[in-house]
Scaffold this active site. Sequence first.
Site, PDB file in Angstrom:
ATOM      1  N   LYS A  89      10.923  24.401 -35.283  1.00 25.84           N
ATOM      2  CA  LYS A  89      10.957  23.561 -34.093  1.00 25.84           C
ATOM      3  C   LYS A  89       9.552  23.098 -33.705  1.00 25.84           C
ATOM      4  CE  LYS A  89      15.289  24.620 -34.433  1.00 25.84           C
ATOM      5  NZ  LYS A  89      15.911  25.702 -33.709  1.00 25.84           N
ATOM      6  N   ARG A 104       7.831  37.815 -53.985  1.00 30.05           N
ATOM      7  CA  ARG A 104       8.397  38.356 -52.739  1.00 30.05           C
ATOM      8  C   ARG A 104       7.409  39.270 -52.010  1.00 30.05           C
ATOM      9  NH1 ARG A 104      12.252  41.624 -54.051  1.00 30.05           N
ATOM     10  NH2 ARG A 104      13.026  40.750 -56.008  1.00 30.05           N
ATOM     11  N   TYR A 151      21.171  31.176 -28.057  1.00 31.82           N
ATOM     12  CA  TYR A 151      21.390  30.227 -29.146  1.00 31.82           C
ATOM     13  C   TYR A 151      22.539  30.746 -30.012  1.00 31.82           C
ATOM     14  CZ  TYR A 151      20.547  27.803 -33.551  1.00 31.82           C
ATOM     15  OH  TYR A 151      20.697  27.076 -34.701  1.00 31.82           O
ATOM     16  N   ASP A 156      13.200  35.717 -27.976  1.00 28.62           N
ATOM     17  CA  ASP A 156      13.205  34.448 -28.713  1.00 28.62           C
ATOM     18  C   ASP A 156      12.481  33.444 -27.824  1.00 28.62           C
ATOM     19  OD1 ASP A 156      13.722  31.974 -29.841  1.00 28.62           O
ATOM     20  OD2 ASP A 156      15.811  32.414 -30.335  1.00 28.62           O
TER      21      ASP A 156
HETATM   22  C1  PLP Z   1      16.712  26.750 -33.980  1.00 31.45           C
HETATM   23  C2  PLP Z   1      16.654  28.008 -33.221  1.00 31.45           C
HETATM   24  C3  PLP Z   1      16.797  29.236 -33.869  1.00 31.45           C
HETATM   25  C4  PLP Z   1      17.109  29.344 -35.341  1.00 31.45           C
HETATM   26  O1  PLP Z   1      16.050  28.921 -36.144  1.00 31.45           O
HETATM   27  P1  PLP Z   1      16.273  28.229 -37.597  1.00 31.45           P
HETATM   28  O2  PLP Z   1      14.868  28.001 -38.039  1.00 31.45           O
HETATM   29  O3  PLP Z   1      17.079  26.999 -37.388  1.00 31.45           O
HETATM   30  O4  PLP Z   1      16.985  29.229 -38.449  1.00 31.45           O
HETATM   31  C5  PLP Z   1      16.706  30.383 -33.100  1.00 31.45           C
HETATM   32  N1  PLP Z   1      16.490  30.323 -31.767  1.00 31.45           N
HETATM   33  C6  PLP Z   1      16.339  29.159 -31.111  1.00 31.45           C
HETATM   34  C7  PLP Z   1      16.105  29.153 -29.642  1.00 31.45           C
HETATM   35  C8  PLP Z   1      16.424  27.953 -31.821  1.00 31.45           C
HETATM   36  O5  PLP Z   1      16.296  26.793 -31.161  1.00 31.45           O
END
Ligand code: PLP
Length: 384
Positions: free
Chosen positions: A203, A56, A107, A178
């Site tokens: 993503k 960790r 989101y 984000d």
């Molecule tokens: C998918 C997504 C998340 C969350 O990410 P994970 O890796 O699925 O936990 C947060 N913000 C946006 C804009 C996303 O598309």
Amino acid sequence: MPNNQYPEFVPVEPNWNQNTVAVQAGRPARFAGAPMNTPVTLSSTYVHTTDLGYGRDGNQSWGALEEALGQLEGGIATTFSSGLAAATAIADLIVPGGTLLVPTGAYYGVKNIFERLEMHKRLNVRLIDLGNTDATIEALEGADAIWMESIANPTLVVADIPAIVNEAKKLNILTIVDSTFATPLRQRPLDFGADIVLQSVTKFLGGHSDLLLGAVICKSNAHAEFMVKHRHDFGAIPGGFDAFLALRGLRTLAVRLDRSETNALELAKRLKSHPKIKKVNYPALPGDSQHEKATKVLPNGCGGMLSFEIDTTPERTDQILESLKVITHATSLGGVESLIERRTRYEAEREAGVPMTLCRFSVGIENVEDLWSDLESAISMVLG
Ligand SMILES: *Cc1c(COP(=O)(O)O)cnc(C)c1O
């Protein structure tokens, strides 16, 4: 030597283009016999005595990915097991009982985290209309932190981050972005003065729909140290192999994104003139409600995500999506393969007021004519 780094990394020159940084950053320094890639470290423990005692504490594979992500965003990166694990760590920065501004259209996974924390009286959530810059600036008074998501999922709303951050700074409000849809190749929120960036590495950065991983990129050392400690104490660590795969994916981000974006713009134009399509959301499309903000904040392009509404029922929309052969009817986004889904299949998206036939389309790198004929024939097969 920082304990989670492969002895030393190739130095990143300040004059390098971002596309070069994506390819080069986080590679081992060049000496005779050095490997091209930081090796995958799969170990839960380490021989005493170093700072790196237990799994960790750190890991060379995370270290290499973090070096690359930090260089790309212009800050200090800490990786987590998923984007939501990263968002949970960021939320813990907010003072107990503090007020967090969250866009109505954020989101729904991150909104859910904040709602849960509010239920436990950890913080107060105040919903804002982030696409409306004046209204957002007015709402800043009395807030402790603001969560911005731009480009927004799935409405493709663009926030004027520089204008909002500028006002938030005057009030000492923590600014978080984000930036998953834009990626560091289209938007660098830390350059706009924001404190913290979230990336769902799952993503576009990973880019192959084969892993989940998240990253928090901080401007200040204090915030970055908080993130590392949070990850250690709460345990939401990425896997060594996942970190390796994510960095492997990141190497081709520039070419993948360019192709996705070219495809997305072309498909957005064609969808816009299709008689069965009610509305197309793509900020780079002239005439889009977000276009003016996008030319200012995202001058290099708006990425590979778009959404559109079909002039029919939700049931028929699902039939269309199920008839597709190239594009996959599935959730998630940012991979080389095209994915599509009707977002109101989720209750949280219906509650947030997302239109009932809105399809979120993650445009992949396939041939654009194949994508178009797939869409066109599925629409005409179901709607005639
Ligand atoms: C998918 C997504 C998340 C969350 O990410 P994970 O890796 O699925 O936990 C947060 N913000 C946006 C804009 C996303 O598309």
